[in-house]
Design an enzyme around this catalytic site. Structure first.
Site, mmCIF file in Angstrom:
data_model
loop_
_atom_site.group_PDB
_atom_site.id
_atom_site.type_symbol
_atom_site.label_atom_id
_atom_site.label_comp_id
_atom_site.label_asym_id
_atom_site.label_seq_id
_atom_site.Cartn_x
_atom_site.Cartn_y
_atom_site.Cartn_z
ATOM 1 N N HIS A 1 0.828 -1.204 0.000
ATOM 2 C CA HIS A 1 0.000 0.000 0.000
ATOM 3 C C HIS A 1 0.860 1.251 0.000
ATOM 4 O O HIS A 1 0.545 2.246 -0.632
ATOM 5 C CB HIS A 1 -0.913 -0.057 1.235
ATOM 6 C CG HIS A 1 -1.466 1.248 1.691
ATOM 7 N ND1 HIS A 1 -1.704 1.534 3.007
ATOM 8 C CD2 HIS A 1 -1.820 2.367 1.021
ATOM 9 C CE1 HIS A 1 -2.182 2.758 3.128
ATOM 10 N NE2 HIS A 1 -2.258 3.285 1.939
ATOM 11 N N HIS B 1 4.973 7.264 6.633
ATOM 12 C CA HIS B 1 4.783 6.630 5.331
ATOM 13 C C HIS B 1 4.525 7.728 4.317
ATOM 14 O O HIS B 1 4.417 8.909 4.675
ATOM 15 C CB HIS B 1 3.613 5.644 5.376
ATOM 16 C CG HIS B 1 2.311 6.296 5.699
ATOM 17 N ND1 HIS B 1 1.878 6.501 6.994
ATOM 18 C CD2 HIS B 1 1.351 6.835 4.908
ATOM 19 C CE1 HIS B 1 0.711 7.122 6.975
ATOM 20 N NE2 HIS B 1 0.372 7.346 5.718
ATOM 21 N N HIS C 1 2.694 8.952 0.291
ATOM 22 C CA HIS C 1 1.733 8.783 -0.800
ATOM 23 C C HIS C 1 2.307 9.473 -2.034
ATOM 24 O O HIS C 1 2.930 10.529 -1.920
ATOM 25 C CB HIS C 1 0.380 9.388 -0.424
ATOM 26 C CG HIS C 1 -0.234 8.778 0.806
ATOM 27 N ND1 HIS C 1 -1.129 7.743 0.751
ATOM 28 C CD2 HIS C 1 -0.047 9.055 2.124
ATOM 29 C CE1 HIS C 1 -1.491 7.397 1.973
ATOM 30 N NE2 HIS C 1 -0.844 8.187 2.824
ATOM 31 N N GLU D 1 -2.141 13.562 -0.906
ATOM 32 C CA GLU D 1 -3.530 13.320 -0.505
ATOM 33 C C GLU D 1 -4.251 14.650 -0.303
ATOM 34 O O GLU D 1 -5.317 14.880 -0.876
ATOM 35 C CB GLU D 1 -3.572 12.466 0.756
ATOM 36 C CG GLU D 1 -3.063 11.063 0.532
ATOM 37 C CD GLU D 1 -3.742 10.035 1.395
ATOM 38 O OE1 GLU D 1 -4.380 9.119 0.844
ATOM 39 O OE2 GLU D 1 -3.627 10.132 2.631
ATOM 40 N N HIS E 1 3.588 11.482 5.702
ATOM 41 C CA HIS E 1 2.779 11.516 6.914
ATOM 42 C C HIS E 1 3.577 10.977 8.102
ATOM 43 O O HIS E 1 3.968 9.800 8.110
ATOM 44 C CB HIS E 1 1.508 10.680 6.744
ATOM 45 C CG HIS E 1 0.514 11.274 5.803
ATOM 46 N ND1 HIS E 1 -0.513 10.552 5.228
ATOM 47 C CD2 HIS E 1 0.390 12.543 5.337
ATOM 48 C CE1 HIS E 1 -1.218 11.343 4.444
ATOM 49 N NE2 HIS E 1 -0.689 12.558 4.499
ATOM 50 N N THR F 1 -6.967 7.777 6.164
ATOM 51 C CA THR F 1 -7.278 7.899 4.732
ATOM 52 C C THR F 1 -7.337 6.548 4.033
ATOM 53 O O THR F 1 -7.265 6.473 2.813
ATOM 54 C CB THR F 1 -6.247 8.806 4.028
ATOM 55 O OG1 THR F 1 -4.939 8.229 4.161
ATOM 56 C CG2 THR F 1 -6.275 10.203 4.633
ATOM 57 N N THR F 2 -7.451 5.481 4.803
ATOM 58 C CA THR F 2 -7.722 4.144 4.276
ATOM 59 C C THR F 2 -8.808 3.516 5.139
ATOM 60 O O THR F 2 -9.038 3.955 6.272
ATOM 61 C CB THR F 2 -6.473 3.239 4.310
ATOM 62 O OG1 THR F 2 -5.958 3.199 5.641
ATOM 63 C CG2 THR F 2 -5.401 3.739 3.359
#
Length: 308
Positions: free
Chosen positions: A114, A147, A149, A159, A172, A254-255
């Site tokens: 992910h 992590h 994105h 995001e 993040h 956000t997941t």
């Protein structure tokens, strides 16, 4: 060692001991607290019908997340959002204080299908764990993991977006509220987590402070690959130069299951990285061996929230 008489008269005790030995041999953690970072965003991968499906497909159909059993993804405090500077409310917060944000050694890097997730080792000294105070936060928030994105190219990837503008990536830094005792317990409260969002933009050259973050991505190309970073990671140098100017709002993970437990801080000053450094993230693979890209959730409705 148990006396022989006890072994003979207590077969139930022997059964329990045998089960515990099996659990130990299988390598299961005695407590989830040994892996606090797995409780954020990524634990769902092994606990729902997401298992066996690539995250690329789930991001492409993120509108269906609200239909998952037990999901909060259709709530009114969802993240990320499109931040409108003109409608945000100006407010003065105390300065952030970043504690133990110096060099961190032997971080764990994992490709979880992910994202690329960076966490501390299980036996990391308690007195050296990074944490934050100030910045308008009510209490002390201890680091759990960070992590990123990113997109399939540098036209998108973050995001959060500012006035409908996307950045190539977003970092993040995840922290939990220590007043709740543990990461797992903190996730049951609306102020349980504090996440620092840092935009990444493409600069003219490589960012030397990001080298420890990207140099070993080649070791975790495949889903669930894991490695130990050989170089020190300086948390303070991952932050933008300007940390006194930021946006603040109440939001969610956000997941799935998108729990509404996050105090978001989104710095408006981006950090520069090179195109070559961003491309190293795009070479990671998901569960199905596809390139892991576009791992960002689209902007969610504001409803009646205020962005400060």
């Amino acid at each position: 060692m148990m006396p022989q008489s006890s072994l003979t008269c207590c077969p139930f005790v022997m059964f329990i001991v045998f089960v515990l030995l099996l659990i130990s041999a299988a390598g299961f953690p005695v407590s989830d607290e040994a892996y606090p970072s797995s409780a954020f965003e990524h634990w769902i991968y092994g606990k729902s019908n997401l298992k066996g499906t690539s995250w690329n497909k789930w991001y492409a159909n993120s509108g269906a997340w609200a239909n998952l059993t037990g999901s909060s993804c259709g709530g009114k405090q969802q993240s990320p959002i499109n931040i409108n500077p003109r409608s945000s409310v100006r407010k003065t917060f105390p300065k952030f204080r970043f504690h133990n944000y110096g060099n961190i050694d032997r971080m764990i890097l994992m490709n979880n299908g992910h994202t690329a997730m960076y966490s501390l080792q299980r036996k990391f000294p308690k007195g050296r764990i990074p944490y934050i105070t100030g910045g308008g936060l009510n209490g002390t928030y201890e680091f759990a993991q960070f992590h990123l994105h990113w997109g399939n190219d540098s036209t998108r990837g973050s995001e959060h977006i500012i006035a409908s503008k996307s950045y190539p990536g977003e970092l993040h830094l995840v922290h939990f509220n220590t007043k709740y005792g543990s990461f797992a317990d903190a996730t049951a409260h609306s102020d349980g987590l504090a996440v620092l969002g840092i935009f990444l933009k493409i600069g003219p050259g490589e960012n030397p402070y990001f080298r420890p973050v990207v140099d070993q991505l080649g070791d975790v190309l495949q889903n669930h690959d894991e490695t130990i970073l050989t170089n020190l990671v300086s948390f303070k140098d991952l932050l933008p130069k300007q940390t006194t100017s930021f946006y603040r709002y109440s939001g969610s993970l956000t997941t799935p299951f998108c729990q509404q437990i996050v105090i978001w801080t989104v710095f408006d000053t981006p950090v520069e990285v090179s195109e070559k450094q961003m491309n190293k993230f795009r070479k990671l693979e998901n569960l199905e061996g596809e390139h892991l890209v576009n791992n960002f959730r689209p902007s969610q409705k504001m409803h009646d929230r205020t962005v400060f």
